[in-house]
Write a protein that holds these residues in place. Structure first.
Motif, PDB file in Angstrom:
ATOM      1  N   UNK A   1       0.836  -1.203   0.000  1.00 17.45           N
ATOM      2  CA  UNK A   1       0.000   0.000   0.000  1.00 17.45           C
ATOM      3  C   UNK A   1       0.872   1.254   0.000  1.00 17.45           C
ATOM      4  N   UNK A   2       1.923   1.240   0.801  1.00 20.20           N
ATOM      5  CA  UNK A   2       2.833   2.386   0.888  1.00 20.20           C
ATOM      6  C   UNK A   2       3.612   2.566  -0.417  1.00 20.20           C
ATOM      7  N   UNK A   3       4.082   1.471  -0.998  1.00 19.04           N
ATOM      8  CA  UNK A   3       4.814   1.523  -2.263  1.00 19.04           C
ATOM      9  C   UNK A   3       3.926   2.111  -3.361  1.00 19.04           C
ATOM     10  N   UNK A   4       2.699   1.624  -3.438  1.00 19.97           N
ATOM     11  CA  UNK A   4       1.769   2.115  -4.462  1.00 19.97           C
ATOM     12  C   UNK A   4       1.406   3.568  -4.251  1.00 19.97           C
ATOM     13  N   UNK A   5       1.060   3.929  -3.018  1.00 17.63           N
ATOM     14  CA  UNK A   5       0.604   5.289  -2.726  1.00 17.63           C
ATOM     15  C   UNK A   5       1.685   6.336  -2.976  1.00 17.63           C
ATOM     16  N   UNK A   6       2.928   5.943  -2.853  1.00 19.00           N
ATOM     17  CA  UNK A   6       4.028   6.905  -2.983  1.00 19.00           C
ATOM     18  C   UNK A   6       4.883   6.699  -4.228  1.00 19.00           C
ATOM     19  N   UNK A   7       4.426   5.830  -5.142  1.00 17.54           N
ATOM     20  CA  UNK A   7       5.163   5.559  -6.383  1.00 17.54           C
ATOM     21  C   UNK A   7       6.639   5.253  -6.123  1.00 17.54           C
ATOM     22  N   UNK A   8       6.886   4.407  -5.168  1.00 17.51           N
ATOM     23  CA  UNK A   8       8.252   4.049  -4.778  1.00 17.51           C
ATOM     24  C   UNK A   8       8.828   3.057  -5.780  1.00 17.51           C
ATOM     25  N   UNK A   9      10.070   3.297  -6.192  1.00 13.83           N
ATOM     26  CA  UNK A   9      10.697   2.380  -7.146  1.00 13.83           C
ATOM     27  C   UNK A   9      11.900   1.635  -6.561  1.00 13.83           C
ATOM     28  N   UNK A  10      12.213   1.907  -5.283  1.00 16.28           N
ATOM     29  CA  UNK A  10      13.290   1.188  -4.605  1.00 16.28           C
ATOM     30  C   UNK A  10      12.931   1.018  -3.140  1.00 16.28           C
ATOM     31  N   UNK A  11      12.984  -0.227  -2.687  1.00 12.62           N
ATOM     32  CA  UNK A  11      12.761  -0.550  -1.276  1.00 12.62           C
ATOM     33  C   UNK A  11      14.057  -1.126  -0.738  1.00 12.62           C
ATOM     34  N   UNK A  12      14.500  -0.632   0.411  1.00 13.47           N
ATOM     35  CA  UNK A  12      15.677  -1.164   1.085  1.00 13.47           C
ATOM     36  C   UNK A  12      15.196  -1.742   2.404  1.00 13.47           C
ATOM     37  N   UNK A  13      15.546  -3.005   2.654  1.00 18.60           N
ATOM     38  CA  UNK A  13      15.091  -3.665   3.861  1.00 18.60           C
ATOM     39  C   UNK A  13      16.192  -4.551   4.414  1.00 18.60           C
ATOM     40  N   UNK A  14      15.902  -5.212   5.505  1.00 15.79           N
ATOM     41  CA  UNK A  14      16.828  -6.160   6.114  1.00 15.79           C
ATOM     42  C   UNK A  14      16.873  -7.440   5.288  1.00 15.79           C
ATOM     43  N   UNK A  15      17.866  -8.268   5.544  1.00 18.02           N
ATOM     44  CA  UNK A  15      17.890  -9.607   4.967  1.00 18.02           C
ATOM     45  C   UNK A  15      17.295 -10.578   5.992  1.00 18.02           C
TER      46      UNK A  15
END
Length: 178
Positions: free
Chosen positions: A56-70
């Protein structure tokens, strides 16, 4: 909301203050306060529920890169590992989630305890071990990161002071594409 020690409101303000120092406006900070996603280092969060929030957050903000933990969550923190599992779940099911079809995901490499606390000396290992991305902060950027970490006063227990001083993550981060 970071309410593990009943300090959720304090930790929200600390997060906003830290983000401000990093140039991130408060309007770009989203805090999820959901009873099924408690701040607790021993609790694994529901993968599908968390994946829905992330998408939902990715879509709402047009995010093209997510950085997360492994999968190691850097410190074995169950909430961190759950976030990785949720993002991985979303990527694996991207045919159902159009938002992630064009979004790249980088995961932060968890390293062993020795490497974690040898600070800048880890640059040797990090350069030798091939990763998709390697970020090495300048001295000024490292100091900015330390100032941002110090904003989280409610979380600065003795071992986190050591983390801020000696952790390679304060200056070196190796990532791989998911």
């Amino acid at each position: 909301s970071g309410n593990y020690y009943n300090q959720g409101e304090i930790r929200k303000k600390e997060l906003e203050q830290s983000c401000f120092l990093l140039g991130i406006p408060a309007s770009d900070v989203t805090v999820i306060d959901h009873r099924d996603l408690p701040d607790n280092p021993a609790v694994e969060w529901d993968t599908q529920l968390l994946a829905a929030f992330v998408l939902k957050h990715v879509e709402a903000n047009n995010i093209n890169l997510v950085v997360t933990f492994d999968g190691g969550g850097v410190s074995g923190h169950a909430n961190h590992i759950s976030l990785y599992a949720a993002v991985r779940y979303s990527v694996l099911h991207s045919s159902l989630n159009a938002a992630l079809e064009w979004c790249r995901v980088l995961v932060l490499e968890s390293v062993n305890l020795f490497r974690k606390y040898i600070s800048i000396l880890d640059i040797l290992f990090s350069c030798l071990l091939t990763r998709d991305a390697l970020f090495v902060l300048t001295e000024e950027e490292t100091e900015q990161a330390r100032r941002a970490m110090r904003c989280h006063r409610s979380q600065l227990l003795w071992f986190r002071h050591l983390y801020v001083l000696f952790s390679r993550y304060m200056m070196i981060n190796s990532l791989r594409l998911l």
